[in-house]
Design a protein around this motif. Structure first.
Motif, PDB file in Angstrom:
ATOM      1  N   HIS A 539       0.861  -1.198   0.000  1.00 38.63           N
ATOM      2  CA  HIS A 539       0.000   0.000   0.000  1.00 38.63           C
ATOM      3  C   HIS A 539       0.896   1.246   0.000  1.00 38.63           C
ATOM      4  CE1 HIS A 539      -2.630  -3.164   1.617  1.00 38.63           C
ATOM      5  NE2 HIS A 539      -3.663  -2.431   1.191  1.00 38.63           N
ATOM      6  N   ASN A 573      -7.177   5.632   6.448  1.00 37.93           N
ATOM      7  CA  ASN A 573      -7.143   4.350   5.737  1.00 37.93           C
ATOM      8  C   ASN A 573      -6.128   3.396   6.364  1.00 37.93           C
ATOM      9  OD1 ASN A 573      -9.100   5.186   3.912  1.00 37.93           O
ATOM     10  ND2 ASN A 573      -7.580   6.075   2.507  1.00 37.93           N
ATOM     11  N   TRP A 577      -6.987  -0.224   8.078  1.00 38.11           N
ATOM     12  CA  TRP A 577      -6.328  -1.462   7.619  1.00 38.11           C
ATOM     13  C   TRP A 577      -5.699  -2.213   8.789  1.00 38.11           C
ATOM     14  CZ3 TRP A 577      -1.953  -4.247   7.547  1.00 38.11           C
ATOM     15  CH2 TRP A 577      -1.829  -5.243   6.576  1.00 38.11           C
ATOM     16  N   ASN A 581      -6.631  -5.810   9.978  1.00 40.88           N
ATOM     17  CA  ASN A 581      -5.711  -6.865   9.555  1.00 40.88           C
ATOM     18  C   ASN A 581      -4.532  -7.081  10.505  1.00 40.88           C
ATOM     19  OD1 ASN A 581      -6.876  -7.460   6.758  1.00 40.88           O
ATOM     20  ND2 ASN A 581      -6.476  -5.251   6.597  1.00 40.88           N
TER      21      ASN A 581
END
Length: 604
Positions: A539, A573, A577, A581
């Protein structure tokens, strides 16, 4: 009749001053606010104005504060400005009447010989040769003109030493009762005083008169016919329809003044107590609210008396009153902000002044907050500020730096109120962090590291940045922080470089920095280096990077190391995440936060 102009030369710190008193296009007076440091001549300026009013009253009435032929303001060579040889003052009304005075440091007959000049004023020649001082006015032989200043007009001066004893000072004040005013109906007797220092008793008695007159003389009824008896014969029964008359109109204006002073929009009325206990009270929604006007705070009493005195003096002048805008006259107030809370200065006082648009207010102040409040209420052109000792006009924007200070003060108070409310609702310690993402990271870390039981014992709150955490810290003195019902922890990110500190039960701590991390700013510094490296590949939008650079400064090569940071638009974001995760390994460094919670908040 209002003041038109004042000229002063060589008096105290004033070398030369000329002020035209401001008016609106319709001819109504604008408030004139006089500012300046101590010793710049503010009170000297007022003394010339008050001396003029006293001089006019001596012509019109016998009951004057100063003996006829004497003056309110001393004239003496010691008040002449250093280096000058005379002082001069002239105050003129808008109808052309004036009072003019001179003070010399030697007899006039020796003045020109000693100093080889004569002041360029037409009245210089009127000074007798043997005199040091001289005063003349155009009112002395015109009693009717002097009366114009006092007929149907208020005329008051509130010196800086005005004072009302607080309710708690002694029992006599608490039990002192209102009594009806005794007026002398004698020719050339005014029953009024220009100088007002402690008017509460007079105002309280005037309110009693007002209540009595309204109840006794202005109660209005109308006859209505009602059938009675078996024959249904009609009789006339008087039915109360309200109060009508001058006293009733003044009474309603007093209630308007009270609502503005006390910042209250509801229904209130005045009460007078029984004949054995004549205490003027304020009734709210038909229940006793303030049983005795003496029970108001010192600041509220001072405010109320300034404007009740204005109404009372206008009433004694014979003026007719339908609402506060009918009141005309001159009111001089020295240090209007004395004893007033900042909110009274900035918000309530300007509203009260605006309620009397046809009174010429001449005011001195040391309060920038009052000036800023006046500008908000009146606009830039609605009043004038004069800066002493030169008499030049100024703007409230010259004091604009105080706006930020005032807003910070209010915000600080709001922080304290919100904290007190939270602690009252829940006695658990509060932890303020820098942002909402910090709360989400800490909450997820507690779940993964088996620390949820710790979060159940505290309250996590978004402090909205380290600046607001600083405000909370500054708003508590040690004595106040010691009285907190529970501990408060301010938790700063590692990059703020704050020092650990305590004030009573208020604690300041910084999240320990992970030196091996490639992210140096924010709570993301706790994310392990290996996870940041993986995210750079998977990312790349999350991570911004800058290569190392080398620059030459004054002959020396300076290397700036490579830097990585979280893109400011991707913080949310990244947080989403990781919280979805991330593993316990990704959150292992957050254990230092829970160590702080346990040692500072949960330890016995």
């Amino acid at each position: 009749m209002y003041f038109k102009n004042i000229k002063i030369e060589n008096s105290g710190p004033i070398e030369h001053l000329s002020i035209d008193f401001p008016k609106t296009d319709s001819g109504s007076p604008k408030p004139l606010v006089i500012v300046g440091e101590n010793g710049t001549g503010k009170t000297i300026l007022l003394s010339y104005l008050v001396n003029t009013l006293i001089t006019a009253k001596q012509v019109a009435f016998d009951d004057t504060e100063v003996e006829h032929g004497k003056v309110y303001k001393y004239r003496s060579p010691q008040y002449i400005r250093t280096g000058a040889h005379y002082s001069y003052g002239r105050v003129e009304f808008d109808n052309g009447q004036y009072v003019e005075e001179w003070q010399l440091d030697t007899q006039k007959s020796k003045f020109e010989e000693a100093y080889s000049f004569s002041p360029a004023r037409s009245t210089w020649t009127a000074i007798p040769a043997h005199e040091f001082s001289y005063i003349q006015n155009s009112l002395s032989h015109n009693e009717q003109t002097a009366n114009e200043l006092f007929e149907n007009k208020c005329c008051l001066y509130f010196p800086v030493n005005r004072f009302e004893e607080p309710a708690w000072l002694n029992l006599d004040n608490l039990i002192e009762r209102a009594s009806y005013t005794e007026l002398k109906h004698i020719n050339r007797h005014s029953n009024r005083s220009i100088i007002s220092t402690s008017p509460l008793k007079a105002n309280r008695n005037w309110l009693l008169d007002l209540i009595f007159d309204r109840q006794a003389f202005e109660l209005s009824t109308t006859n209505m016919q009602f059938p009675v008896g078996p024959n249904q014969q009609t009789i006339n029964v008087p039915v109360f329809t309200g109060f009508q008359g001058q006293s009733s109109r003044i009474y309603e204006a007093v209630l308007q003044l009270l609502r503005t002073t006390l910042h209250f929009d509801g229904t209130i009325r005045l009460g007078a107590g029984s004949r054995r206990n004549r205490l003027i009270s304020i009734i709210k929604d038909e229940a006793s609210w303030i049983p005795n006007i003496f029970q108001l705070s010192t600041g509220e009493v001072l405010l109320l008396n300034l404007f009740l005195s204005t109404m009372r003096d206008y009433d004694l002048s014979g003026g007719s009153l339908d609402n506060l805008s009918d009141i005309r006259g001159i009111v001089i107030i020295d240090e209007i902000d004395a004893h007033l809370h900042t909110r009274h200065q900035k918000e309530i006082l300007p509203d009260l002044l605006a309620s009397f648009p046809n009174v010429q207010f001449i005011i001195t102040t040391h309060s920038p907050l009052f000036l800023l409040g006046m500008e908000e209420r009146f606009g830039i052109d609605g009043f004038k500020i004069v800066n002493m000792p030169d008499g030049e006009f100024a703007l409230a924007s010259d004091f604009s730096e105080y706006t930020a200070a005032y807003e910070t003060f209010k915000q600080t108070n709001l922080h304290r109120q919100e904290i007190a409310k939270t602690l009252k609702a829940n006695s658990r310690p509060i932890v303020f962090v820098e942002g909402d993402y910090d709360i989400r990271y800490i909450t997820r870390a507690a779940e993964l590291l088996g620390k949820s039981h710790i979060l159940e014992t505290i309250q996590l709150r978004d402090g909205s940045g380290f600046g607001n955490l600083d405000k909370i810290w500054r708003s508590y003195e040690v004595q106040l922080a010691e009285l907190l019902p529970s501990k408060i922890l301010l938790l700063y990110d590692c990059d703020t470089n704050k020092a650990a500190s305590e004030k009573g039960r208020l604690i300041k701590r910084v999240i320990p920095s992970i030196k091996a991390s490639s992210i140096t700013i924010g709570i993301e510094n706790l994310i392990p280096l290996e996870r940041i490296t993986e995210l750079e590949n998977s990312h790349p939008q999350f991570i911004d990077s800058a290569e190392s650079t080398s620059i030459r400064i004054r002959g020396q090569e300076v290397i700036s190391p490579a830097k990585k940071s979280i893109n400011k638009d991707e913080k949310k974001n990244l947080c989403n995440w990781l919280c979805f995760n991330g593993t316990s390994e990704d959150f292992r460094n957050f254990s230092s936060i829970f160590d702080i919670f346990e040692s500072e908040l949960l330890a016995p």
